[in-house]
Design a protein around this motif. Sequence first.
Motif, PDB file in Angstrom:
ATOM      1  N   PHE A 198       1.002  -1.219   0.060  1.00 46.38           N
ATOM      2  CA  PHE A 198      -0.134  -0.113   0.042  1.00 46.38           C
ATOM      3  C   PHE A 198       0.836   1.355  -0.009  1.00 46.38           C
ATOM      4  N   LYS A 199       0.755   2.279  -0.971  1.00 42.02           N
ATOM      5  CA  LYS A 199       1.692   3.155  -1.219  1.00 42.02           C
ATOM      6  C   LYS A 199       1.195   4.429  -0.092  1.00 42.02           C
ATOM      7  N   SER A 200       2.070   5.090   0.870  1.00 41.40           N
ATOM      8  CA  SER A 200       1.827   5.839   1.743  1.00 41.40           C
ATOM      9  C   SER A 200       0.671   5.497   2.494  1.00 41.40           C
ATOM     10  N   ALA A 201       0.892   4.161   2.983  1.00 44.78           N
ATOM     11  CA  ALA A 201      -0.229   3.812   3.902  1.00 44.78           C
ATOM     12  C   ALA A 201      -0.839   4.488   5.079  1.00 44.78           C
ATOM     13  N   TYR A 202       0.183   4.627   6.031  1.00 43.83           N
ATOM     14  CA  TYR A 202      -0.385   5.597   7.079  1.00 43.83           C
ATOM     15  C   TYR A 202      -0.941   7.016   6.682  1.00 43.83           C
ATOM     16  N   ARG A 203      -0.366   7.354   5.641  1.00 41.54           N
ATOM     17  CA  ARG A 203      -1.097   8.673   5.332  1.00 41.54           C
ATOM     18  C   ARG A 203      -2.420   8.685   4.490  1.00 41.54           C
ATOM     19  N   SER A 204      -2.778   7.474   4.386  1.00 44.55           N
ATOM     20  CA  SER A 204      -4.161   7.285   3.811  1.00 44.55           C
ATOM     21  C   SER A 204      -5.343   7.072   4.608  1.00 44.55           C
ATOM     22  N   VAL A 205      -4.943   7.168   5.991  1.00 46.49           N
ATOM     23  CA  VAL A 205      -5.814   7.067   7.190  1.00 46.49           C
ATOM     24  C   VAL A 205      -6.321   8.563   7.733  1.00 46.49           C
ATOM     25  N   PRO A 206      -7.168   8.997   7.535  1.00 45.44           N
ATOM     26  CA  PRO A 206      -7.697  10.245   8.354  1.00 45.44           C
ATOM     27  C   PRO A 206      -7.572  10.382   9.837  1.00 45.44           C
ATOM     28  N   LEU A 207      -7.285  11.654  10.244  1.00 47.10           N
ATOM     29  CA  LEU A 207      -7.432  11.551  11.948  1.00 47.10           C
ATOM     30  C   LEU A 207      -8.660  12.093  12.255  1.00 47.10           C
ATOM     31  N   ARG A 208      -9.208  11.577  13.536  1.00 43.23           N
ATOM     32  CA  ARG A 208     -10.347  12.010  13.858  1.00 43.23           C
ATOM     33  C   ARG A 208     -10.416  13.831  14.124  1.00 43.23           C
ATOM     34  N   PRO A 209     -11.491  14.233  13.693  1.00 42.12           N
ATOM     35  CA  PRO A 209     -11.287  15.837  13.906  1.00 42.12           C
ATOM     36  C   PRO A 209     -11.024  16.057  15.320  1.00 42.12           C
TER      37      PRO A 209
END
Length: 186
Positions: free
Chosen positions: A103-114
């Motif tokens: 998965f490319k940029s795996a962590y960066r594909s998961v949004p933070l909770r506002p």
Amino acid sequence: DTAVLHDISEQTTADQLSGRMGQPRDVDQSLPCPTRRFGVQQMSSKGKTKIRCIDDFNASGINDCCHVIGRLRMGRITDLVDVVHILNKVHPNEELVIFKTDFKSAYRSVPLRPEHYLYADVVYYDTTLKKLVVSKQLAMPFGAVAAVYGWDRVADALTHVMSAILLIPVSRYVDDLFGACFASNA
């Protein structure tokens, strides 16, 4: 190092353009204090040197605020061996191949909770603006404990869908998928 600062600034700008980070803003006295963003030199899969941005949520104390529930789920090489044995037993005349992808940029594909945005500010030197600025992480940052567990939940769900619904015998190790399939399906 000026070149590293420039690379960090460019990567941060790219993250801002993609919507993974907020626009740069002036450093102020608001709390909590923003987390330091810095670069580490790594070798890419193609053998070239690259700079990876790290957001030091350990040093800022943000990682200490995380409450981790559960364990990381990782596939094992024995899973792959078992799949090969099963497929070969049921279909002995079919040629099997082993595949691997990630998965490319795996962590960066998961949004933070506002509601976690308050703790997601990072400070870096913007080489275009020529000053220290703050930017808000909108996606899981590399360097945050929450990113590891957030990605693990998403990746586990994706792996389950691929295995149970699409019937692809796949295992996962962090952001790498591997498995075996018939050569005719590869």
